[in-house]
Design a protein around this motif. Structure first.
Motif, PDB file in Angstrom:
ATOM      1  N   SER A   1     -19.566  25.215  -6.933  1.00 31.29           N
ATOM      2  CA  SER A   1     -19.385  25.308  -5.484  1.00 31.29           C
ATOM      3  C   SER A   1     -20.523  26.087  -4.842  1.00 31.29           C
ATOM      4  O   SER A   1     -20.977  25.749  -3.757  1.00 31.29           O
ATOM      5  CB  SER A   1     -18.042  25.951  -5.155  1.00 31.29           C
ATOM      6  N   LEU A  48     -23.031  24.521  -2.050  1.00 29.72           N
ATOM      7  CA  LEU A  48     -23.201  25.222  -0.784  1.00 29.72           C
ATOM      8  C   LEU A  48     -24.661  25.544  -0.543  1.00 29.72           C
ATOM      9  O   LEU A  48     -25.172  25.417   0.558  1.00 29.72           O
ATOM     10  CB  LEU A  48     -22.366  26.501  -0.756  1.00 29.72           C
ATOM     11  N   LEU A  74     -26.450  22.625   0.855  1.00 27.82           N
ATOM     12  CA  LEU A  74     -26.113  22.378   2.238  1.00 27.82           C
ATOM     13  C   LEU A  74     -26.816  23.349   3.164  1.00 27.82           C
ATOM     14  O   LEU A  74     -27.290  22.975   4.231  1.00 27.82           O
ATOM     15  CB  LEU A  74     -24.594  22.473   2.437  1.00 27.82           C
ATOM     16  N   SER A  99     -23.598  23.068   6.970  1.00 23.70           N
ATOM     17  CA  SER A  99     -22.634  23.447   5.963  1.00 23.70           C
ATOM     18  C   SER A  99     -21.801  22.277   5.515  1.00 23.70           C
ATOM     19  O   SER A  99     -20.960  22.387   4.649  1.00 23.70           O
ATOM     20  CB  SER A  99     -21.687  24.518   6.504  1.00 23.70           C
ATOM     21  N   ASP A 100     -21.992  21.128   6.129  1.00 19.06           N
ATOM     22  CA  ASP A 100     -21.123  19.999   5.892  1.00 19.06           C
ATOM     23  C   ASP A 100     -21.985  18.760   5.810  1.00 19.06           C
ATOM     24  O   ASP A 100     -22.545  18.314   6.794  1.00 19.06           O
ATOM     25  CB  ASP A 100     -20.141  19.904   7.061  1.00 19.06           C
ATOM     26  N   SER A 129     -15.956  25.119   9.054  1.00 23.08           N
ATOM     27  CA  SER A 129     -17.349  24.700   9.002  1.00 23.08           C
ATOM     28  C   SER A 129     -17.706  23.878  10.232  1.00 23.08           C
ATOM     29  O   SER A 129     -16.841  23.386  10.961  1.00 23.08           O
ATOM     30  CB  SER A 129     -17.606  23.855   7.750  1.00 23.08           C
ATOM     31  N   VAL A 144     -14.471  21.440   7.046  1.00 25.76           N
ATOM     32  CA  VAL A 144     -13.827  22.142   5.934  1.00 25.76           C
ATOM     33  C   VAL A 144     -13.358  23.506   6.446  1.00 25.76           C
ATOM     34  O   VAL A 144     -14.149  24.264   7.001  1.00 25.76           O
ATOM     35  CB  VAL A 144     -14.797  22.325   4.755  1.00 25.76           C
ATOM     36  N   THR A 176     -15.650  19.787  -0.021  1.00 29.21           N
ATOM     37  CA  THR A 176     -16.824  19.559   0.809  1.00 29.21           C
ATOM     38  C   THR A 176     -16.880  18.079   1.124  1.00 29.21           C
ATOM     39  O   THR A 176     -16.189  17.268   0.498  1.00 29.21           O
ATOM     40  CB  THR A 176     -18.118  20.033   0.121  1.00 29.21           C
ATOM     41  N   TYR A 197     -13.389  17.452  -3.909  1.00 34.81           N
ATOM     42  CA  TYR A 197     -12.495  18.606  -3.897  1.00 34.81           C
ATOM     43  C   TYR A 197     -12.027  18.949  -5.309  1.00 34.81           C
ATOM     44  O   TYR A 197     -12.202  18.180  -6.262  1.00 34.81           O
ATOM     45  CB  TYR A 197     -11.283  18.337  -2.995  1.00 34.81           C
ATOM     46  N   TYR A 202     -13.826  30.572  -1.663  1.00 35.68           N
ATOM     47  CA  TYR A 202     -14.800  29.555  -1.277  1.00 35.68           C
ATOM     48  C   TYR A 202     -16.057  30.289  -0.848  1.00 35.68           C
ATOM     49  O   TYR A 202     -16.032  31.059   0.092  1.00 35.68           O
ATOM     50  CB  TYR A 202     -14.246  28.729  -0.128  1.00 35.68           C
TER      51      TYR A 202
END
Length: 408
Positions: free
Chosen positions: A9, A13, A16, A22-23, A144, A153, A178, A186, A391
């Motif tokens: 994760s 991240l 991103l 972030s998404d 997000s 998210v 994400t 997920y 997270y």
């Protein structure tokens, strides 16, 4: 949280954040994520902020203080941060805010809505007219930035969920989630070592084991994802591992034979094309069958939408297409992912220029700064303590010209 889940994760991240969002559902076929109609700029570092259109024409002149900060502009809507507070503005009426509301944290209007919060209040969803369209439950502690597909998210103190632009939950109670274009990635609480995939309605599509695969790509391309095989309990690729392509059900389709996974962290896979790095560190592009479209020979190659690429050769940047036609000559010190519709942004001698498809500079004097994404997520204004490693979170940040440039 298991070591593999936490490491995976964090790696996703990081990808991103590197690309300014972030998404990754920001990457969508419905809209080029890099394109803007307008750009907030300063012609010198101490100037007031102005706004230019896609051709570099000034539409709002020196309207905002040098100490203010402006967001990216989507559909004419943008945020101005002044004295620590955000207010909503529109290009059509730039001298006064859309309403009197002030917020402590905001995201950009990537799909016509943004996440906002202020002290003492829960996270809300607001549209470009300043109307609150949804208030998220008090239990939600972060949200997000919405992607172009219209999903965010969100997390509470112990789990992660996905909401749509109206605040409806489409997936709930996950350890990690994400968005990759039109697919949700997920992890279920009872299956920590398995990454699962779902459509945007939350229906499960498939799964793959984190004991074997790690994501090398920012997003799915037509239901396919770039991954690599890693060492046990590590994100480090196995020796000489190539980039592999798997489908949404976790089935391996083919290997990208010339690729070298150790050099391909963050390989971009979009519209059936993948940018990769070979063992000699050169960049190339392959198609959906693994065949080279651009053989690996560039110092840098970054997909910039519509099958155009930011390319670096002989320590200079230019723009090419998949046929390797030179759209913008290799004469610039830096290039940027942000585009003004069909025009590109490149930097020479610390000045940013808008360059069209014919390689012509549209703003001869250049500008010193431009505004990028205002932030990748918001935190609730309610006094809720979140579980630290549920997270991994990015920090709020403002991007300067140097941050946006490609350093080598």
């Amino acid at each position: 949280m298991s070591h593999l889940l936490k490491t995976a994760s964090q790696a996703i991240l990081l990808l991103l954040v590197i690309f300014g969002c972030s998404d990754s559902s920001l990457i969508s076929k419905k809209r080029n994520p890099y394109e803007r109609d307008y750009l907030a700029v300063k012609y010198s570092k101490d100037d007031y902020w102005s706004i230019v259109d896609k051709d570099g024409n000034i539409v709002v002149k020196e309207e905002y203080s040098p100490n203010d900060y402006l967001s990216a502009i989507y559909d004419g809507a943008y945020w101005v941060k002044s004295n620590g507070k955000f207010q909503l503005y529109n290009v059509e009426s730039p001298k006064k805010p859309v309403n009197n509301e002030e917020f402590d944290e905001v995201t950009d209007f990537t799909c016509g809505v943004a996440a906002v919060s202020k002290n003492g209040s829960p996270i809300q969803i607001i549209n470009t007219k300043g109307v609150i369209v949804a208030t998220l439950p008090d239990s939600v502690v972060t949200a997000s930035q919405f992607g172009f597909q219209g999903y965010s998210v969100v997390e509470n103190v112990s789990s992660v969920s996905v909401v749509d632009s109206k605040g409806n939950f489409v997936l709930q109670g996950k350890l990690f989630a994400t968005l990759f274009d039109n697919i949700i990635l997920y992890v279920d609480p009872d299956k920590e070592e398995t990454l699962m995939t779902a459509d945007l309605e939350g229906n499960k599509l498939g799964e793959f084991s984190m004991y074997k695969w790690s994501c090398a790509s920012l997003y799915y391309s037509e239901g396919e994802l770039a991954v690599y095989e890693h060492l046990p309990n590590s994100e480090e690729p196995i020796e000489d591992a190539p980039i592999s392509i798997i489908d949404a059900k976790g089935q391996k389709l083919f290997d990208l034979k010339k690729s070298y996974a150790k050099n391909c962290m963050g390989a971009l896979y979009r519209d059936g094309l993948i940018t990769y790095r070979a063992k000699d560190m050169a960049y190339g592009v392959a198609n959906e069958t693994g065949e080279d479209v651009i053989r690996p020979k560039y110092q840098e190659l970054i997909e910039n939408g519509d099958k155009y690429y930011i390319a670096k050769k002989n320590n200079k940047y230019g723009i090419i297409d998949t046929e390797e036609n030179v759209i913008v000559p290799f004469e610039y010190d830096n290039a940027f992912l942000v585009r003004l519709r069909d025009n590109f942004l490149l930097m020479q001698d610390s000045k940013v220029y808008i360059v069209d498809m014919n390689g012509k500079e549209l703003n001869k004097d250049g500008f010193a700064l431009f505004a990028y994404n205002i932030g990748t997520q918001v935190k609730t204004g309610k006094n809720i303590k979140r579980q630290e490693d549920v997270y991994p979170q990015s920090e709020d940040y403002e991007i300067t010209l140097e941050d946006l440039g490609k350093d080598n």
